[in-house]
Design an enzyme around this catalytic site. Structure first.
Site, PDB file in Angstrom:
ATOM      1  CD  GLU A   1      40.713  70.141  69.159  1.00  0.00           C
ATOM      2  OE1 GLU A   1      40.694  71.226  68.537  1.00  0.00           O
ATOM      3  OE2 GLU A   1      39.819  69.802  69.955  1.00  0.00           O
TER       4      GLU A   1
ATOM      5  CD  GLU B   1      38.423  69.928  73.539  1.00  0.00           C
ATOM      6  OE1 GLU B   1      37.594  70.365  72.712  1.00  0.00           O
ATOM      7  OE2 GLU B   1      39.556  70.417  73.702  1.00  0.00           O
TER       8      GLU B   1
END
Length: 417
Positions: free
Chosen positions: A198, A303
Site C-alpha cells: 500500500e 488483502e
C-alpha cells in the site's frame, strides 16, 4: 483506494448465551495491519453438475507406448489472514472445518513495523509459520515486510523522504539480509514477500509519495540484498491499494527485474459504490490485471474483504467471480471484524456467500454447506475463534483484567476501533 485504518491493538470479544455466560477477549499484536486461483473450491471438489473431474476429460487414445499421465492441476491457492502470530496458525484448522474440510494452502502474516529488530524477522515469530509451511510442501507462505521502522507512527513527509533516500543508498540493506538468512534457515526460502505494501497511500512510513524515485531505488536495494542470500527462492509482490489513493501506483513500480507478482489490496469502499466502479476506476482492478499482463506478471490479492459499511454479500460474490476469471496466484481474505466472514458475526450473509463458494474439500461429495449450528456454550481452552460463525452478535469491548464485556452496536469511533 484508501486502506482501512490500522490499529495498534485490536480487541475481539465473543459472548455466547446458553447454560451460562461466556466472555473472552483476544488481542492482535502491535504493529500489524488493522490490529485491527482458478475454479476455486467449487471446481477443486466435485463439479456443480456432480460429474467427477476425471469423467469429464476425454479418454486418451490407445498406444503401445503411452505417455506418462499428466500431473493433476494444482489446487487453488486460497487462504486468509486470521491473526499474526501462532494463534493465526492454529486458527487455520478451524476455518478449514468451517469450510467443510477445504484446504487453506496459503498462510499469511505481517512482520511488526515498530523496530528494525522485528522487521528482521524474530525467529520466535516465524517459527510457528515455518512449522506449518513445512508440514505440506505445496503450501505457500506470504509475509508482509515493512520497509521502515516506526512504520505506523505518522512520520512527516520530510522525514520519510530522508529515510527513503537513506534506504536507496544502502543504509538498511543489512536488516533485509538478516531477514532473508533467517527465512532460508527456517526452510521458508520460497516465501512470497509483500514488500512495502500500500505504498500509494499515506498510512505507512514506507509510502512512496514523498519521493517515488528514491522509493523505487530503495525497493531495488532490498530485493538485491535478499536475493544475495544463498538458497533463497523468494517471490516479491508489489501490492498497492486499489485506486489512485495519494499517488498513482504505477509511478512507484520498481521494474520487472525486481518484481514477480502484481498484487492489490481491495475492500468495499467507499460505501455504496457498485463493484463495476472498483473494476474500471483509475488504477483499479482492471488496471491491475492489464498492467500485470503487459509486464508478464501474475496477480494476487493479499488483502480483501469488507470495510466498515456493513454486511455486503454481493461484494464478496463479485470478488470471488473476479478471482475465477483472472486466476490470481493466491488470494487471502482479511478475516476479522469488521472485514471478515468467519471470525466476524456481523457479516452473516457475506459469510454464507464465502462459505458457499469455498465449501468442500477436494475429492469430497460436492454437496452445498448445511445450516450453520450455534456453537455450544463451552469455555474454550484458549481465545481462538469458534470453528463455526455464530449468528449471535458479538460484543466489541472488554474491560481490561476482567471478564466484563460491553455490547456496542453500529460503527465505533476510530479511537475505539
Amino acid at each position: 483506494m484508501g486502506s482501512p485504518k490500522r490499529r495498534r491493538v485490536k480487541g475481539v470479544c465473543g459472548v455466547v448465551f446458553g447454560a451460562g455466560l461466556l466472555a473472552s477477549c483476544s488481542v492482535i499484536p502491535v504493529g500489524l495491519p488493522e490490529f485491527e486461483p482458478q475454479t476455486f473450491i467449487r471446481g477443486a471438489a466435485q463439479p456443480v453438475d456432480g460429474t467427477a473431474p476425471d469423467a469429464r476429460r476425454p479418454a486418451p487414445a490407445p498406444s503401445s507406448n503411452p505417455a506418462p499421465a499428466p500431473s493433476p492441476d494444482p489446487a487453488p491457492m486460497v487462504g486468509a489472514f486470521l491473526r499474526s502470530d501462532e494463534r493465526g496458525v492454529r486458527a487455520i484448522e478451524g476455518m478449514q472445518r468451517w469450510l467443510g474440510g477445504t484446504d487453506l494452502r496459503v498462510g499469511h502474516t505481517y512482520l511488526p513495523g515498530d523496530l528494525w529488530s522485528n522487521i528482521e524477522g524474530q525467529p520466535r515469530f516465524l517459527a510457528p509459520w515455518a512449522k506449518w509451511r513445512s508440514a505440506e510442501r505445496d503450501r505457500m507462505f506470504v509475509l508482509n515486510v515493512p520497509m521502515l521502522e516506526r512504520n505506523e507512527e505518522g512520520l512527516p513527509d520530510d522525514e520519510v523522504r530522508d529515510l527513503l533516500r537513506a534506504g536507496a543508498s544502502g543504509r538498511f540493506d543489512s536488516h533485509f539480509r538478516t531477514l532473508a538468512e533467517r527465512l532460508v534457515r527456517m526452510d521458508l526460502q520460497d516465501t512470497v514477500v509483500v514488500l512495502g505494501w500500500e505504498m500509494n497511500g499515506t498510512t505507512y512510513s514506507h509510502r512512496c509519495g514523498p519521493d517515488p524515485q528514491a522509493w523505487k531505488r530503495y525497493w531495488q536495494r532490498v530485493v538485491e540484498a535478499m536475493r544475495s542470500v544463498h538458497g533463497q527462492k523468494f517471490k516479491f509482490d508489489f501490492t498497492p491499494s486499489r485506486g489512485r489513493d495519494a499517488v498513482p501506483w504505477p509511478e512507484c513500480y520498481p521494474g520487472d527485474d525486481f518484481v514477480d507478482i502484481i498484487g492489490m489490496d481491495t475492500y468495499d469502499q467507499p460505501a455504496g459504490e457498485p463493484f463495476e466502479t472498483h473494476v474500471h476506476e483509475a488504477y483499479g482492478l482492471q488496471a491491475q490485471v492489464d498492467f500485470a499482463a503487459e509486464h508478464g506478471k501474475a496477480v494476487s490479492y493479499p488483502e480483501w474483504g469488507l470495510f466498515r459499511n456493513g454486511d455486503n454479500p454481493e461484494y464478496v460474490s463479485r470478488m470471488i467471480d473476479w478471482f475465477e476469471r483472472h486466476q490470481p496466484l493466491y488470494q487471502t481474505i482479511t478475516d476479522y471484524c469488521p472485514h471478515g466472514v468467519w471470525q466476524c458475526s456481523h457479516n452473516p450473509d457475506s459469510a454464507e456467500a464465502y462459505r458457499g463458494a469455498f465449501f468442500g474439500r477436494p475429492g469430497g461429495d460436492g454437496q452445498a454447506p448445511g445450516p450453520t449450528p450455534t456453537p455450544a456454550p463451552e469455555r474454550p481452552v484458549e481465545p481462538v475463534p469458534s470453528d463455526r460463525p455464530s449468528r449471535k452478535p458479538w460484543v466489541d469491548k472488554c474491560i481490561s483484567g476482567t471478564d466484563i464485556c460491553i455490547r456496542i452496536d453500529n460503527k465505533l469511533p476510530d479511537w475505539m476501533d
